[in-house]
Scaffold this motif. Structure first.
Motif, PDB file in Angstrom:
ATOM      1  N   PRO A 181      -8.561  26.027  54.691  1.00 53.80           N
ATOM      2  CA  PRO A 181      -8.859  25.199  55.173  1.00 53.80           C
ATOM      3  C   PRO A 181      -9.420  24.344  53.061  1.00 53.80           C
ATOM      4  CG  PRO A 181     -10.300  26.021  55.813  1.00 53.80           C
ATOM      5  CD  PRO A 181      -9.473  27.426  54.969  1.00 53.80           C
ATOM      6  N   PRO A 182      -8.725  22.878  53.074  1.00 58.27           N
ATOM      7  CA  PRO A 182      -9.074  22.046  52.797  1.00 58.27           C
ATOM      8  C   PRO A 182     -11.556  21.684  52.174  1.00 58.27           C
ATOM      9  CG  PRO A 182      -7.993  20.690  53.776  1.00 58.27           C
ATOM     10  CD  PRO A 182      -8.250  22.269  54.798  1.00 58.27           C
ATOM     11  N   VAL A 183     -11.254  21.783  50.668  1.00 52.11           N
ATOM     12  CA  VAL A 183     -12.723  22.015  50.612  1.00 52.11           C
ATOM     13  C   VAL A 183     -13.271  20.673  49.985  1.00 52.11           C
ATOM     14  CG1 VAL A 183     -14.417  23.026  49.579  1.00 52.11           C
ATOM     15  CG2 VAL A 183     -12.384  24.475  50.198  1.00 52.11           C
ATOM     16  N   LEU A 184     -13.985  19.717  50.648  1.00 50.09           N
ATOM     17  CA  LEU A 184     -14.749  18.519  49.921  1.00 50.09           C
ATOM     18  C   LEU A 184     -14.778  19.131  48.245  1.00 50.09           C
ATOM     19  CD1 LEU A 184     -17.248  16.683  52.522  1.00 50.09           C
ATOM     20  CD2 LEU A 184     -14.723  15.714  51.463  1.00 50.09           C
ATOM     21  N   PRO A 185     -14.717  18.102  47.561  1.00 48.43           N
ATOM     22  CA  PRO A 185     -15.356  18.733  45.939  1.00 48.43           C
ATOM     23  C   PRO A 185     -17.037  17.724  45.857  1.00 48.43           C
ATOM     24  CG  PRO A 185     -14.106  15.513  46.268  1.00 48.43           C
ATOM     25  CD  PRO A 185     -14.129  16.465  47.635  1.00 48.43           C
ATOM     26  N   GLU A 190     -20.198  11.085  44.868  1.00 47.21           N
ATOM     27  CA  GLU A 190     -19.813   9.944  43.934  1.00 47.21           C
ATOM     28  C   GLU A 190     -18.242   9.516  43.942  1.00 47.21           C
ATOM     29  OE1 GLU A 190     -18.394  10.346  39.118  1.00 47.21           O
ATOM     30  OE2 GLU A 190     -17.736  11.714  39.804  1.00 47.21           O
ATOM     31  N   ALA A 191     -16.840  10.268  44.695  1.00 45.80           N
ATOM     32  CA  ALA A 191     -15.750  10.103  45.459  1.00 45.80           C
ATOM     33  C   ALA A 191     -16.401   9.533  46.254  1.00 45.80           C
ATOM     34  CB  ALA A 191     -14.875  10.852  46.544  1.00 45.80           C
ATOM     35  N   TRP A 280     -10.569   2.525  39.863  1.00 50.18           N
ATOM     36  CA  TRP A 280     -10.249   3.378  40.751  1.00 50.18           C
ATOM     37  C   TRP A 280      -9.369   4.098  41.567  1.00 50.18           C
ATOM     38  CZ3 TRP A 280     -15.168   3.476  40.523  1.00 50.18           C
ATOM     39  CH2 TRP A 280     -16.671   2.682  39.969  1.00 50.18           C
ATOM     40  N   SER A 281      -8.122   3.198  41.313  1.00 48.63           N
ATOM     41  CA  SER A 281      -7.241   3.935  42.564  1.00 48.63           C
ATOM     42  C   SER A 281      -7.013   5.236  41.112  1.00 48.63           C
ATOM     43  CB  SER A 281      -5.398   3.126  42.167  1.00 48.63           C
ATOM     44  OG  SER A 281      -5.803   2.429  43.082  1.00 48.63           O
ATOM     45  N   GLU A 282      -6.987   5.419  39.676  1.00 49.23           N
ATOM     46  CA  GLU A 282      -6.313   6.370  38.742  1.00 49.23           C
ATOM     47  C   GLU A 282      -7.298   7.231  39.319  1.00 49.23           C
ATOM     48  OE1 GLU A 282      -6.593   6.591  34.355  1.00 49.23           O
ATOM     49  OE2 GLU A 282      -4.909   5.295  35.076  1.00 49.23           O
ATOM     50  N   ARG A 283      -8.941   6.924  39.408  1.00 49.57           N
ATOM     51  CA  ARG A 283     -10.087   7.861  39.315  1.00 49.57           C
ATOM     52  C   ARG A 283      -9.866   8.077  41.150  1.00 49.57           C
ATOM     53  NH1 ARG A 283     -13.436   9.945  36.256  1.00 49.57           N
ATOM     54  NH2 ARG A 283     -14.887   9.761  38.357  1.00 49.57           N
ATOM     55  N   ALA A 284      -8.861   7.873  42.106  1.00 52.37           N
ATOM     56  CA  ALA A 284      -8.893   8.586  42.958  1.00 52.37           C
ATOM     57  C   ALA A 284      -7.656   9.273  43.221  1.00 52.37           C
ATOM     58  CB  ALA A 284      -8.832   7.502  44.176  1.00 52.37           C
ATOM     59  N   LEU A 285      -7.023   9.198  42.180  1.00 49.45           N
ATOM     60  CA  LEU A 285      -5.358  10.315  42.202  1.00 49.45           C
ATOM     61  C   LEU A 285      -6.037  11.059  41.303  1.00 49.45           C
ATOM     62  CD1 LEU A 285      -2.558  10.136  42.851  1.00 49.45           C
ATOM     63  CD2 LEU A 285      -1.856   8.718  40.165  1.00 49.45           C
ATOM     64  N   GLN A 286      -7.180  11.028  39.826  1.00 48.82           N
ATOM     65  CA  GLN A 286      -6.861  12.244  39.623  1.00 48.82           C
ATOM     66  C   GLN A 286      -8.281  13.188  40.412  1.00 48.82           C
ATOM     67  OE1 GLN A 286      -9.088  11.922  35.757  1.00 48.82           O
ATOM     68  NE2 GLN A 286     -10.692  12.935  36.678  1.00 48.82           N
ATOM     69  N   ARG A 287      -8.549  12.595  40.859  1.00 52.72           N
ATOM     70  CA  ARG A 287      -9.783  13.480  42.051  1.00 52.72           C
ATOM     71  C   ARG A 287      -9.089  14.403  43.381  1.00 52.72           C
ATOM     72  NH1 ARG A 287     -12.906  10.293  43.449  1.00 52.72           N
ATOM     73  NH2 ARG A 287     -14.425  10.742  42.102  1.00 52.72           N
ATOM     74  N   SER A 288      -7.548  13.455  43.689  1.00 56.68           N
ATOM     75  CA  SER A 288      -6.614  13.808  44.610  1.00 56.68           C
ATOM     76  C   SER A 288      -5.960  15.446  43.429  1.00 56.68           C
ATOM     77  CB  SER A 288      -5.573  13.169  44.924  1.00 56.68           C
ATOM     78  OG  SER A 288      -4.624  13.601  46.013  1.00 56.68           O
TER      79      SER A 288
END
Length: 370
Positions: A181-185, A190-191, A280-288
């Motif tokens: 299962p996926p794990v929360l970062p 911060e996310a 903020w989009s780039e930050r979200a994409l990096q986290r993804s």
């Protein structure tokens, strides 16, 4: 080389893995009939699961083979093998060498034993490479996390391609291992805050949403945020008015306001913009991207840890998993303007073989600081 095991590890209390006994059979065959070494392909000393077995194989392959007639009459060559092997694994004994010879069912089956040893070494190698990818994806101390993680993903893909060169995958054979299962970062707080800022800022500046089409709803960590981003981008695509109220209504139509989500909470979330949509989009994409790499590594680890999976299944499953990284890598390159220039094709004919793993095909993208 790893530390040599204790004497008990060599004989009386052998590890339960079947490959240990296969290694014993292979080494026994080579000790009994050294000329069979010419039939063994695809393995080296580091292919063995214990330091003692690795040391013995290294000794067998480095010492000149004995004369068959002399070898049948005395133990001189075995004594040299033992002395050479003890330089790396001091726990080796003459009795263990004789045990290896005794437990070998059929020396003529040495090539089959070697093939099994090669397969299990490939499994261990793949598991370690996947583990390194997971660790790198979770390393918050990296100055350029995306670049480093993509480099590690390429290293993992190279391992997969190497296994495929020895065990070409068979069509339609997928691992049956359940996906972890996926794990929360680790930085989920911060996310949460950054994704709320993304939604609020995009609501205030909907014209900027067209500049971040590379960001997908599934890139957001939290399901509510993913749903609201889909609502917002849908309104933009329809050229309809965008504000907290219209997004709230769209969210209701999509069933996003079920308990415990309160309408007032959504309105509050969308009403506090800051910064830029692109940031903020780039930050979200990096986290993804980092989360995708970690999940891919965990999935491949699970495949490699499942002894029921054949090398063919490991190759197919790993390549399917690495395709997720390849896809998000492409979107990251579009987001950061780091799309690599295509390399000219070589004029020489390509060697026949399985296609390379997707993560190797693209060059790593550098992380862009803001």
């Amino acid at each position: 080389m790893p530390h040599a095991p204790e004497p008990d590890d060599l004989d009386a209390t052998a590890p339960p893995q079947p490959v240990f006994h296969v290694e014993q059979a292979l080494l026994g065959a080579l000790l009994l009939d050294p000329h069979r070494l010419g039939d063994v392909r695809g393995i080296a000393a580091d292919s063995f699961s214990t330091a003692a077995h690795a040391a013995l194989y290294a000794a067998i392959t480095t010492l000149p083979p004995p004369d068959p007639a002399e070898h049948a009459k005395n133990t001189a060559w075995l004594d040299r093998v033992l002395a050479t092997g003890r330089e790396q694994a001091c726990a080796l004994t003459a009795s263990y060498l004789h045990t290896l010879i005794q437990v070998c069912p059929w020396p003529r089956h040495a090539p089959a034993y070697a093939r099994i040893v090669e397969a299990e070494h490939a499994r261990r190698h793949l598991e370690k490479a996947a583990e390194r990818l997971v660790q790198t994806a979770h390393d918050v101390s990296l100055p350029h996390p995306v670049q480093t993680v993509l480099t590690e993903a390429d290293a993992l893909a190279a391992v997969v391609d190497d296994i495929a060169s020895h065990f070409p995958p068979r069509a339609g054979v997928l691992p049956r291992t359940p996906t972890p299962p996926p794990v929360l970062p680790a930085d989920h707080t911060e996310a949460l805050e950054e994704e709320q800022l993304l939604l609020a800022t995009a609501t205030a500046h909907p014209a900027d949403v067209g500049h971040v089409q590379w960001l997908l709803p599934e890139d957001l960590t939290f399901p509510l945020h993913a749903g609201l981003w889909q609502c917002l981008t849908t309104l933009v695509r329809r050229h309809e008015p965008v504000d907290p109220v219209t997004i709230l209504w769209e969210a209701q139509q999509r069933g996003l306001l079920d308990d415990p989500t309160e309408p007032g909470d959504v309105l509050h979330l969308l009403a506090e913009p800051a910064g830029s949509v692109e940031h903020w989009s780039e930050r979200a994409l990096q986290r993804s991207l980092l989360a995708t790499a970690a999940q891919t590594g965990r999935r491949i680890q699970a495949y490699a840890d499942d002894s029921a999976n054949t090398p063919f299944q490991l190759v197919v499953g790993a390549r399917r998993s690495l395709a997720d990284i390849s896809a998000i890598r492409t979107r990251w390159q579009h987001a950061t303007g780091t799309i690599p220039t295509p390399r000219p094709r070589s004029a020489s004919p390509a060697r026949a073989g399985p296609p390379p793993t997707p993560a190797v095909a693209a060059s790593p993208a550098a992380s862009r600081s803001r």
